[in-house]
Design an enzyme around this catalytic site. Structure first.
Site, PDB file in Angstrom:
ATOM      1  N   SER A   1       0.790  -1.229   0.000  1.00 20.01           N
ATOM      2  CA  SER A   1       0.000   0.000   0.000  1.00 20.01           C
ATOM      3  C   SER A   1       0.822   1.279   0.000  1.00 20.01           C
ATOM      4  CB  SER A   1      -0.954   0.007   1.190  1.00 20.01           C
ATOM      5  OG  SER A   1      -0.256  -0.200   2.394  1.00 20.01           O
TER       6      SER A   1
ATOM      7  N   HIS B   1      -5.391  -3.579  -2.600  1.00 18.59           N
ATOM      8  CA  HIS B   1      -5.047  -2.634  -3.674  1.00 18.59           C
ATOM      9  C   HIS B   1      -4.926  -3.326  -5.034  1.00 18.59           C
ATOM     10  CE1 HIS B   1      -4.363   0.703  -0.914  1.00 18.59           C
ATOM     11  NE2 HIS B   1      -3.892  -0.223  -0.096  1.00 18.59           N
TER      12      HIS B   1
ATOM     13  N   LYS C   1     -11.749   0.460  -1.675  1.00 14.91           N
ATOM     14  CA  LYS C   1     -10.842   1.043  -2.658  1.00 14.91           C
ATOM     15  C   LYS C   1     -11.541   0.991  -4.028  1.00 14.91           C
ATOM     16  CE  LYS C   1      -7.475  -0.301   0.694  1.00 14.91           C
ATOM     17  NZ  LYS C   1      -7.621   0.895   1.544  1.00 14.91           N
TER      18      LYS C   1
HETATM   19  C1  LIG Z   1      -3.278  -3.615   2.255  1.00 13.61           C
HETATM   20  C2  LIG Z   1      -4.482  -3.244   3.057  1.00 13.61           C
HETATM   21  N1  LIG Z   1      -5.144  -4.196   3.733  1.00 13.61           N
HETATM   22  C3  LIG Z   1      -6.230  -3.912   4.482  1.00 13.61           C
HETATM   23  C4  LIG Z   1      -6.698  -2.628   4.596  1.00 13.61           C
HETATM   24  C5  LIG Z   1      -7.872  -2.329   5.468  1.00 13.61           C
HETATM   25  O1  LIG Z   1      -8.987  -2.087   4.673  1.00 13.61           O
HETATM   26  P1  LIG Z   1     -10.182  -1.099   5.064  1.00 13.61           P
HETATM   27  O2  LIG Z   1      -9.647   0.299   4.976  1.00 13.61           O
HETATM   28  O3  LIG Z   1     -11.167  -1.407   3.985  1.00 13.61           O
HETATM   29  O4  LIG Z   1     -10.647  -1.457   6.415  1.00 13.61           O
HETATM   30  C6  LIG Z   1      -6.060  -1.604   3.894  1.00 13.61           C
HETATM   31  C7  LIG Z   1      -6.572  -0.214   3.980  1.00 13.61           C
HETATM   32  O5  LIG Z   1      -5.886   0.726   4.140  1.00 13.61           O
HETATM   33  C8  LIG Z   1      -4.917  -1.914   3.116  1.00 13.61           C
HETATM   34  O6  LIG Z   1      -4.253  -0.956   2.472  1.00 13.61           O
END
Ligand SMILES: Cc1ncc(COP(=O)(O)O)c(C=O)c1O
Length: 394
Positions: free
Chosen positions: A182, A210, A241
């Protein structure tokens, strides 16, 4: 000992606010398109995860409206009890088909999906092996599990093998990696991870937060991108996202899903996704599949920006996806860079230590299928001007 002492002593945010370079919790007063407004000021958005640009798509919004009318505002209970709607199950069937897995399970956030899946699967005698750059929700899922945690250097397959070698045949093993990282915007070396998983008899879980909508023939993620769907045990994704709402899912074999359904505390003891969000995700998923031209445009925009930044002399790290970090250096310099971007009409996100190593602070930029060439040229222009002024680029 006063527990609240640390709160009174915490000054970093106050100092940044006083100096006028506090970049967090900025209240946007418009929809989240390629442009947003903050207190009436128009900014080009390069700090969101709305990769396919679907957040305000009329069909998505209409579906959310209709679900709100039919089911009301929320479910007032957990999936386990009164919080399962027919549309939750329909979405799960659609996701399982999309991800080419036997079954899928929907959680209320992506964070809970990782936390609730990992903590219930990794037991006392198991070992979970994670990439050092894995998302915080994976880290917390590991912390909440009763198993042991081992980490390997970011996307370093020699280091992963070194870690695997230290574990005997006894414990159950699960390797967990982000599909697309991310902050870095690079792609996990899944072919090698799969090879090592087989060699050392470890299960594999990929976080496709992502990657959904971005990678794979239908936007169905990292494993599909590499043709390895059958070799990955659990695929996790979020709705926050490309799928433009809130919530998350895992896709796996039916026994794994059934076990998690009956053991995951984050699922059982938390209210389910609201109907409007479920309906929005279903339509966003449909558009993701039926409009591949969005993904093509996203990648075209991505290439334009990466090449643009690199041609100016910026360091974009190991990025290979629509997440393009622009490394600035020191934290303070990065804040003032961010401030100049903001003044010049660009909404981006600064990332400083400890999220990145000292001296490697960066501006995280990310792109949408719906950014116009004109918007992207404006962004490049501002980065060129500010970068030269601050002597970050020649
Ligand atoms: C790689 C990754 N996994 C999990 C999440 C968590 O997802 P959410 O924001 O939908 O709770 C994020 C969000 O920032 C993320 O970037």
């Amino acid at each position: 000992m006063d527990l609240f002492d640390k709160c009174r002593k915490y000054k970093a945010a106050r100092i940044a606010r006083a100096k006028g370079y506090y970049p967090y919790f900025i209240p946007i007063d418009s929809g989240q398109g390629t442009q947003v407004t903050v207190k009436g000021k128009r900014l080009i958005m390069i700090g969101s995860n709305n990769y396919l640009g679907l957040v305000s798509h009329p069909k998505v919004v209409a579906a959310a409206h209709a679900a709100l009318e039919k089911y009301g505002a929320g479910c007032t209970g957990s999936r386990f009890l009164n919080g399962t709607l027919d549309i939750h199950e329909q979405l799960e069937t659609e996701l399982a088909r999309f991800m080419h897995k036997e079954a899928a399970l929907v959680f209320s956030t992506g964070f809970q999906t990782n936390q609730g899946t990992i903590s219930c699967l990794v037991g006392k005698s198991d070992i979970v092996i994670t990439d050092r750059s894995d998302h915080a929700s994976i880290v917390d899922g590991c912390r909440l599990s009763f198993g042991r945690v081992k980490k390997y250097r970011h996307n370093d397959m020699d280091d992963l093998e070194r870690v695997l070698k230290t574990i005997g045949d006894g414990p159950g093993k699960l390797i967990i990696t982000d599909g697309v990282f991310s902050m870095e915007g690079d792609i996990a070396n899944l072919p090698k991870i799969v090879e090592l998983g087989k060699k050392y008899k470890a299960g594999i879980m990929v976080d496709d937060a992502h990657s959904i909508g971005v990678l794979g023939p239908d936007g169905n993620g990292t494993a599909a991108h590499f043709g390895l769907v059958d070799q990955v045990d659990i695929i996790m994704g979020t709705f926050s996202k490309s799928l433009v709402s809130i919530g998350g899912f895992i896709a796996a074999s039916s026994p794994v899903i059934d076990y998690i359904k009956h053991h995951s505390r984050a699922l059982i003891f938390s209210a389910s996704m609201p109907p409007a969000s479920v309906a929005a995700v279903r339509v966003a998923l449909e558009i993701t599949k039926s409009e591949p031209q969005r993904r093509q445009r996203l990648w075209k925009n991505t290439e334009k920006m990466r090449q643009g930044f690199q041609a100016m002399g910026y360091n974009t790290g190991t990025s290979e996806t629509p997440i393009i970090p622009v490394v600035i250096g020191e934290d303070i310099k990065t804040f003032s860079f961010w401030k100049s971007l903001y003044k010049n009409g660009i909404f981006a996100n600064p990332v400083i230590t400890p999220a990145v190593p000292p001296g490697q602070a960066l501006i995280r930029t990310s792109y949408m299928a719906t950014h116009t060439d004109q918007e992207l040229d404006t962004v490049l222009d501002v980065f060129r001007r500010v970068g030269k002024e601050m002597e970050i680029i020649p």
